[in-house]
Write an enzyme that holds these catalytic residues in place. Sequence first.
Site, PDB file in Angstrom:
ATOM      1  N   THR A 101      58.916  -4.509  81.050  1.00 47.27           N
ATOM      2  CA  THR A 101      59.006  -4.907  79.642  1.00 47.27           C
ATOM      3  C   THR A 101      59.903  -6.140  79.521  1.00 47.27           C
ATOM      4  O   THR A 101      60.445  -6.623  80.516  1.00 47.27           O
ATOM      5  CB  THR A 101      59.556  -3.760  78.775  1.00 47.27           C
ATOM      6  OG1 THR A 101      60.876  -3.437  79.237  1.00 47.27           O
ATOM      7  CG2 THR A 101      58.667  -2.538  78.858  1.00 47.27           C
ATOM      8  N   HIS A 156      67.612   4.544  74.291  1.00 48.46           N
ATOM      9  CA  HIS A 156      67.426   4.545  75.741  1.00 48.46           C
ATOM     10  C   HIS A 156      68.777   4.647  76.447  1.00 48.46           C
ATOM     11  O   HIS A 156      69.822   4.430  75.827  1.00 48.46           O
ATOM     12  CB  HIS A 156      66.714   3.271  76.216  1.00 48.46           C
ATOM     13  CG  HIS A 156      65.233   3.295  76.005  1.00 48.46           C
ATOM     14  ND1 HIS A 156      64.659   2.910  74.819  1.00 48.46           N
ATOM     15  CD2 HIS A 156      64.215   3.673  76.815  1.00 48.46           C
ATOM     16  CE1 HIS A 156      63.342   3.046  74.910  1.00 48.46           C
ATOM     17  NE2 HIS A 156      63.042   3.508  76.113  1.00 48.46           N
ATOM     18  N   LYS A 160      69.475   0.142  80.394  1.00 49.85           N
ATOM     19  CA  LYS A 160      68.324  -0.668  79.948  1.00 49.85           C
ATOM     20  C   LYS A 160      68.796  -2.062  79.527  1.00 49.85           C
ATOM     21  O   LYS A 160      69.787  -2.183  78.803  1.00 49.85           O
ATOM     22  CB  LYS A 160      67.596   0.025  78.791  1.00 49.85           C
ATOM     23  CG  LYS A 160      66.339  -0.703  78.370  1.00 49.85           C
ATOM     24  CD  LYS A 160      65.403   0.182  77.575  1.00 49.85           C
ATOM     25  CE  LYS A 160      64.180  -0.592  77.118  1.00 49.85           C
ATOM     26  NZ  LYS A 160      63.357  -1.052  78.252  1.00 49.85           N
TER      27      LYS A 160
HETATM   28  P1  NAD Z   1      65.515  -0.614  87.606  1.00 48.47           P
HETATM   29  O1  NAD Z   1      66.507  -1.723  87.411  1.00 48.47           O
HETATM   30  O2  NAD Z   1      66.040   0.750  87.949  1.00 48.47           O
HETATM   31  O3  NAD Z   1      64.447  -1.018  88.742  1.00 48.47           O
HETATM   32  C1  NAD Z   1      63.901  -2.296  88.863  1.00 48.47           C
HETATM   33  C2  NAD Z   1      63.681  -2.550  90.342  1.00 48.47           C
HETATM   34  O4  NAD Z   1      62.995  -3.789  90.478  1.00 48.47           O
HETATM   35  C3  NAD Z   1      65.009  -2.648  91.122  1.00 48.47           C
HETATM   36  O5  NAD Z   1      64.945  -1.854  92.299  1.00 48.47           O
HETATM   37  C4  NAD Z   1      65.097  -4.131  91.442  1.00 48.47           C
HETATM   38  O6  NAD Z   1      65.786  -4.385  92.670  1.00 48.47           O
HETATM   39  C5  NAD Z   1      63.604  -4.485  91.528  1.00 48.47           C
HETATM   40  N1  NAD Z   1      63.393  -5.934  91.416  1.00 48.47           N
HETATM   41  C6  NAD Z   1      63.969  -6.799  90.549  1.00 48.47           C
HETATM   42  N2  NAD Z   1      63.575  -8.052  90.822  1.00 48.47           N
HETATM   43  C7  NAD Z   1      62.733  -7.971  91.890  1.00 48.47           C
HETATM   44  C8  NAD Z   1      62.021  -8.941  92.652  1.00 48.47           C
HETATM   45  N3  NAD Z   1      62.127 -10.240  92.377  1.00 48.47           N
HETATM   46  N4  NAD Z   1      61.219  -8.500  93.663  1.00 48.47           N
HETATM   47  C9  NAD Z   1      61.128  -7.190  93.965  1.00 48.47           C
HETATM   48  N5  NAD Z   1      61.823  -6.238  93.284  1.00 48.47           N
HETATM   49  C10 NAD Z   1      62.607  -6.629  92.267  1.00 48.47           C
HETATM   50  O7  NAD Z   1      64.666  -0.580  86.259  1.00 48.47           O
HETATM   51  P2  NAD Z   1      63.658   0.575  85.760  1.00 48.47           P
HETATM   52  O8  NAD Z   1      64.370   1.469  84.813  1.00 48.47           O
HETATM   53  O9  NAD Z   1      62.944   1.167  86.926  1.00 48.47           O
HETATM   54  O10 NAD Z   1      62.658  -0.289  84.881  1.00 48.47           O
HETATM   55  C11 NAD Z   1      61.911  -1.356  85.446  1.00 48.47           C
HETATM   56  C12 NAD Z   1      61.083  -2.005  84.345  1.00 48.47           C
HETATM   57  O11 NAD Z   1      60.101  -1.061  83.873  1.00 48.47           O
HETATM   58  C13 NAD Z   1      61.895  -2.406  83.095  1.00 48.47           C
HETATM   59  O12 NAD Z   1      61.355  -3.588  82.564  1.00 48.47           O
HETATM   60  C14 NAD Z   1      61.684  -1.239  82.153  1.00 48.47           C
HETATM   61  O13 NAD Z   1      61.865  -1.581  80.793  1.00 48.47           O
HETATM   62  C15 NAD Z   1      60.227  -0.923  82.472  1.00 48.47           C
HETATM   63  N6  NAD Z   1      59.764   0.425  82.094  1.00 48.47           N
HETATM   64  C16 NAD Z   1      58.490   0.511  81.657  1.00 48.47           C
HETATM   65  C17 NAD Z   1      57.944   1.741  81.362  1.00 48.47           C
HETATM   66  C18 NAD Z   1      56.497   1.811  80.945  1.00 48.47           C
HETATM   67  O14 NAD Z   1      55.961   2.917  80.759  1.00 48.47           O
HETATM   68  N7  NAD Z   1      55.822   0.663  80.817  1.00 48.47           N
HETATM   69  C19 NAD Z   1      58.709   2.907  81.500  1.00 48.47           C
HETATM   70  C20 NAD Z   1      60.013   2.782  81.973  1.00 48.47           C
HETATM   71  C21 NAD Z   1      60.536   1.532  82.277  1.00 48.47           C
END
Ligand code: NAD
Length: 271
Positions: A101, A156, A160
Amino acid sequence: MSKRVGITGAAGRMGRNLVQAVTEHPQAGLAAALDRSDNPFIGQDAGELAGSGRLGVTLADDVDAALQGLDVLIDFTAPEATVRHAGLCAQAGLPLVVGTTGMDASGRDALNDAATTVPVVFAANYSAGVTLALRLIADAARALGDDYDVEIIEAHHRHKVDAPSGTALRMGEVVAESLGRDLARDAVYGREGQTGVRDSRTIGFETIRAGDIVGEHTVMFAGIGERIEITHRASSRMTFARGALRAALWALDQSPGLYDMEDVLGLKRPG
Ligand code: NAD
């Protein structure tokens, strides 16, 4: 045959739930678990990291190389990473499911570009409950019209990084579309000080960030003498992970294009 699923952001909160969802699914297998090179868990077993037991898939950082051995990629990372991964999937001819997101207009353009070559599913929320709630919100907005004030409240966890949530913004877009309004013009984000009386066209957003709240959204329609609230509460990230995996398996049979969770669940109304 089991479909070869890759996950980018596999060490993150959602990534670990996705690894678990893939391991539990009879038609899917984890073929690549990827994260950024400075992630401290690179080199560890992705299954052990996710609490699913040893899978023999090591958390790696070379996304480009890993794509060759995949049927579909699921990306829950960060906007700049998602844009890069969308380009790589388009080059590799690989369907992509995006959960990230906080994407700006250029990020969404990058997904649209990729969708001219491969199927791309993009949803701010992959739970079936929120997808249905969006439908109920559209119906409520149309039925209640301009006499009811609309406020969207979301909560949240403390980690976040974007606000309001992508889901709250999507709910706002659905209300705006249903009432013939423009979210860019009519949204109000939080209120403070001498605000003056409420402009009836506004769609208000209130954001709470606290503790370990997985995700809660309420759309309130408040009229004179009554109030209707449509609320969704997620109690586990597994609901998003299972939904995203369902989207990934669905995307395998689609033509290039940009899809959302309503397409995946077959909820789209004609026209
Ligand atoms: P998080 O920070 O726990 O995990 C994100 C991961 O992505 C981390 O391990 C990070 O190291 C990795 N990352 C970042 N940049 C990267 C890159 N350049 N290459 C490879 N990996 C990379 O976050 P989260 O809580 O898991 O959420 C991730 C995203 O998903 C957020 O944008 C969140 O808002 C979204 N989200 C969406 C939904 C949905 O249903 N669409 C649900 C929950 C979270």
